[in-house]
Motif scaffolding. Structure first.
Motif, PDB file in Angstrom:
ATOM      1  N   SER A  46     -11.477  -6.824   1.375  1.00 17.24           N
ATOM      2  CA  SER A  46     -11.313  -7.579   0.133  1.00 17.24           C
ATOM      3  C   SER A  46     -12.599  -8.291  -0.269  1.00 17.24           C
ATOM      4  O   SER A  46     -12.861  -8.482  -1.461  1.00 17.24           O
ATOM      5  N   LYS A  50      -4.692  -6.691  -8.788  1.00 17.52           N
ATOM      6  CA  LYS A  50      -5.702  -5.819  -9.381  1.00 17.52           C
ATOM      7  C   LYS A  50      -6.550  -6.527 -10.424  1.00 17.52           C
ATOM      8  O   LYS A  50      -7.769  -6.348 -10.482  1.00 17.52           O
ATOM      9  N   TYR A 101       2.390  -9.845   5.347  1.00 13.38           N
ATOM     10  CA  TYR A 101       3.170  -9.730   4.120  1.00 13.38           C
ATOM     11  C   TYR A 101       4.540  -9.098   4.364  1.00 13.38           C
ATOM     12  O   TYR A 101       5.562  -9.616   3.892  1.00 13.38           O
ATOM     13  N   GLU A 137      -1.217  -7.611   2.339  1.00 16.09           N
ATOM     14  CA  GLU A 137      -0.821  -7.683   0.933  1.00 16.09           C
ATOM     15  C   GLU A 137      -2.046  -7.403   0.067  1.00 16.09           C
ATOM     16  O   GLU A 137      -3.128  -7.941   0.315  1.00 16.09           O
ATOM     17  N   PRO A 138      -1.913  -6.569  -0.961  1.00 18.11           N
ATOM     18  CA  PRO A 138      -3.080  -6.285  -1.802  1.00 18.11           C
ATOM     19  C   PRO A 138      -3.440  -7.475  -2.680  1.00 18.11           C
ATOM     20  O   PRO A 138      -2.573  -8.216  -3.139  1.00 18.11           O
ATOM     21  N   VAL A 139      -4.735  -7.646  -2.900  1.00 17.40           N
ATOM     22  CA  VAL A 139      -5.194  -8.644  -3.862  1.00 17.40           C
ATOM     23  C   VAL A 139      -4.807  -8.145  -5.253  1.00 17.40           C
ATOM     24  O   VAL A 139      -4.978  -6.954  -5.549  1.00 17.40           O
ATOM     25  N   VAL A 142      -2.566 -14.550  -0.806  1.00 18.90           N
ATOM     26  CA  VAL A 142      -2.496 -13.155  -0.381  1.00 18.90           C
ATOM     27  C   VAL A 142      -2.408 -13.120   1.136  1.00 18.90           C
ATOM     28  O   VAL A 142      -3.341 -13.543   1.830  1.00 18.90           O
ATOM     29  N   HIS A 170      -7.974 -14.878  -3.000  1.00 15.16           N
ATOM     30  CA  HIS A 170      -6.758 -14.802  -2.186  1.00 15.16           C
ATOM     31  C   HIS A 170      -5.714 -15.845  -2.578  1.00 15.16           C
ATOM     32  O   HIS A 170      -4.776 -16.081  -1.822  1.00 15.16           O
ATOM     33  N   ARG A 193     -16.083  -5.207  -0.086  1.00 17.19           N
ATOM     34  CA  ARG A 193     -16.230  -4.241  -1.177  1.00 17.19           C
ATOM     35  C   ARG A 193     -17.271  -4.684  -2.207  1.00 17.19           C
ATOM     36  O   ARG A 193     -17.923  -3.845  -2.832  1.00 17.19           O
TER      37      ARG A 193
END
Length: 281
Positions: A214, A187, A32, A183-185, A179, A101, A217
């Motif tokens: 990702s 929210k 990213y 890079e964060p997914v 994603v 993603h 969790r």
């Protein structure tokens, strides 16, 4: 709820980054921060993606995708949360698919937020780079697509590639609506996946090593809640030490058998999916 990973699509000709050993394959994905801050990195990505994207776009669902769609229709599987960006679950007939993603089928402008179809981006890149695809084919014996839809190309060829701006604001930076690593997914997408998991009696993980958090969790959340978790994949996973049912097998071989086993059960004495899965081992 089914959580699916790259192993679902390998039989469709789309490789994963980690094989059955779980180790990183040769070659690194676009990160990213590099895409955001390195213009040459973006040029390299778009040049390689321009050549490789059609191999992703023309890939067809395999027996594993068809089996998941069948399991949904039978009621054995509800929502599908996928880490894949290839759209093959939908092409196989699955509904209620959450693309964790994102998808390679769209491109988003990082400046104005416009979203355009990838096919439109392909036409614009083709117009701006006449003969580039043919030149790429001439310098490679075999163009092998990487998991994120690009191919390895010589740097001197990449240097000649012209990257086009956003067609809406005319200056913005375009990025695939996926994603990237690092890079964060989004929210809201993660929260939606948790909501789907909370409604599910069990979690079925298909074709994922669960190496990245990702996806892992959701296994952790299910275990904390006491929800049964089954993992089907060809190789080691991050959840191997967790209290889960693990079936080490290719999903494209085992899932059609699971569908067949469930269909053969009498209507008044149907086996639970987890029981049928264990019997399919």
């Amino acid at each position: 709820m089914a959580l699916t990973g790259a192993g679902m699509s390998t039989a469709s000709g789309i490789p994963d980054y980690r094989g059955p050993t779980g180790s990183q394959r040769k070659g690194s994905p676009m990160r990213y921060e590099e895409f955001l801050h390195d213009p040459e990195g973006r040029r390299r990505y778009w040049a390689r993606s321009y050549v490789g994207w059609w191999q992703i776009a023309t890939a067809r669902p395999n027996a594993a995708h068809a089996a998941v769609a069948d399991l949904q229709r039978s009621g054995a599987v509800g929502a599908v949360v996928t880490q894949n960006v290839d759209g093959l679950h939908q092409a196989a007939g699955s509904g209620r698919v959450l693309e964790l993603h994102g998808t390679l089928a769209r491109v988003v402008c990082l400046d104005c937020g416009a979203v355009v179809p990838r096919v439109q981006m392909d036409r614009r890149l083709r117009s701006a780079n006449p003969g580039f695809a043919e030149a790429a084919e001439s310098v490679a014996d075999e163009l092998r697509v990487n998991p994120d839809g690009d191919v390895d190309l010589p740097e001197d060829l990449v240097a000649s590639f012209v990257v086009v701006p956003c067609p809406v604001c005319e200056v913005g930076t375009l990025k695939p609506d996926v994603v990237y690593f690092g890079e964060p997914v989004p929210k809201d997408r993660v929260e939606r996946a948790y909501d789907l998991l909370e409604l599910a009696p069990a979690l079925l993980v298909l074709g994922s090593s669960l190496t990245v958090m990702s996806g892992y969790r959701f296994v952790r959340a299910a275990v904390r809640r006491g929800q049964p978790v089954a993992v089907v994949t060809d190789g080691a996973t991050r959840a191997d030490g967790d209290p889960v049912l693990k079936v080490a097998a290719p999903v494209q071989e085992l899932l059609p058998q699971l569908v067949s086993d469930l269909a053969s059960q009498p209507d008044d004495d149907s086996a639970e999916p987890a029981e049928a899965l264990a019997a399919s081992r």
